[in-house]
Scaffold this active site. Structure first.
Site, short mmCIF file in Angstrom:
data_model
loop_
_atom_site.label_atom_id
_atom_site.label_comp_id
_atom_site.label_asym_id
_atom_site.label_seq_id
_atom_site.Cartn_x
_atom_site.Cartn_y
_atom_site.Cartn_z
N ARG A 61 0.85 -1.19 0.00
CA ARG A 61 0.00 0.00 0.00
C ARG A 61 0.88 1.24 0.00
O ARG A 61 1.58 1.53 0.97
CB ARG A 61 -0.94 0.00 1.21
CG ARG A 61 -2.01 -1.08 1.14
CD ARG A 61 -2.86 -0.94 -0.10
NE ARG A 61 -4.07 -1.73 -0.02
CZ ARG A 61 -4.98 -1.76 -0.97
NH1 ARG A 61 -4.80 -1.07 -2.08
NH2 ARG A 61 -6.06 -2.49 -0.83
N ALA A 73 -10.72 -6.99 -1.53
CA ALA A 73 -11.62 -5.85 -1.72
C ALA A 73 -11.25 -5.10 -2.98
O ALA A 73 -10.16 -5.27 -3.52
CB ALA A 73 -11.54 -4.91 -0.52
N GLU A 117 -16.32 7.69 0.95
CA GLU A 117 -16.15 6.29 0.58
C GLU A 117 -17.00 5.40 1.48
O GLU A 117 -16.98 5.51 2.69
CB GLU A 117 -14.69 5.86 0.69
CG GLU A 117 -14.50 4.40 0.29
CD GLU A 117 -13.08 3.90 0.46
OE1 GLU A 117 -12.71 2.94 -0.23
OE2 GLU A 117 -12.34 4.45 1.30
N GLU A 136 -2.87 -5.05 -13.61
CA GLU A 136 -1.45 -4.88 -13.95
C GLU A 136 -0.63 -4.30 -12.81
O GLU A 136 0.55 -4.61 -12.67
CB GLU A 136 -1.30 -3.97 -15.17
CG GLU A 136 -1.80 -4.57 -16.46
CD GLU A 136 -1.67 -3.61 -17.63
OE1 GLU A 136 -1.26 -2.44 -17.42
OE2 GLU A 136 -1.99 -4.02 -18.75
N GLU A 138 -1.13 -4.71 -9.56
CA GLU A 138 -1.32 -5.43 -8.31
C GLU A 138 -0.34 -6.61 -8.19
O GLU A 138 -0.07 -7.30 -9.16
CB GLU A 138 -2.74 -6.02 -8.23
CG GLU A 138 -3.81 -5.00 -8.01
CD GLU A 138 -5.19 -5.64 -7.93
OE1 GLU A 138 -5.93 -5.28 -7.00
OE2 GLU A 138 -5.52 -6.48 -8.79
#
Length: 176
Positions: A61, A73, A117, A136, A138
């Site tokens: 992340r 997710a 969100e 692509e 990830e």
């Protein structure tokens, strides 16, 4: 309480996942400027295999500059995509497993002070092996975990992702 009145909203930046706005609002007779981040929404999955282990994903992340352990997710493809369709797609894409046995668990708003969100979190059981299909950008490792170990990691501050904490703890409260 006096109502808050939005007087203006101006787009400041548009990204691939979010849009940043400057809102001008009237609060208690005073004019203020607030940041607002728009996000189309997302879905997450507490995926539980036949042995009772939770399927988690470990991925980098950028915002935290580290790898995190999270529920599978992803964001909605369009603002009106049903969150169950998103959860179904993301489970298979990220983990290589699919299910037709989903149950709604809860909804979380991730950062209510400045972002809209919303993530709907589902439980998936009766998992069937399929094929992982990552985007692509990830790189995701799939891991199986015992619920008690995940709860311990939450209590120790090792899992801090909001959707993951909410999903795991709701699952634990409802089904343990």
């Amino acid at each position: 309480m006096e109502p808050v009145k939005r007087l203006d909203r101006q787009l400041r930046a548009k990204g691939t996942v979010i849009s940043l706005y400057k809102d001008t609002v009237e609060v208690n007779g005073h004019i203020a400027e607030w940041d607002f981040i728009h996000h189309d929404g997302a879905a997450a999955v507490v995926a539980v295999n036949d042995e009772g282990k939770l399927m988690m994903v470990r991925q980098y992340r950028n915002a935290l500059d580290r790898f995190t352990l999270e529920l599978p997710a992803g964001k909605l493809d369009t603002p009106d995509e049903p969150t169950l369709a998103c959860a179904t797609r993301e489970l298979e894409e990220e983990t290589g497993y699919k299910s037709s046995d989903f149950e709604y668990l809860l909804t979380v708003n991730t950062t209510v002070a400045f972002c809209n969100e919303k993530i709907d979190i589902y439980l998936a059981r009766n998992l069937e092996k399929s094929k992982q299909n990552l985007d692509e950008d990830e790189e995701i490792n799939v891991e199986l975990w015992d619920l008690e170990d995940l709860k311990k990691m939450i209590y120790e501050g090792k899992i801090t992702d909001g959707k993951t904490v909410a999903g795991i703890m709701t699952y634990a409260a409802k089904f343990q």
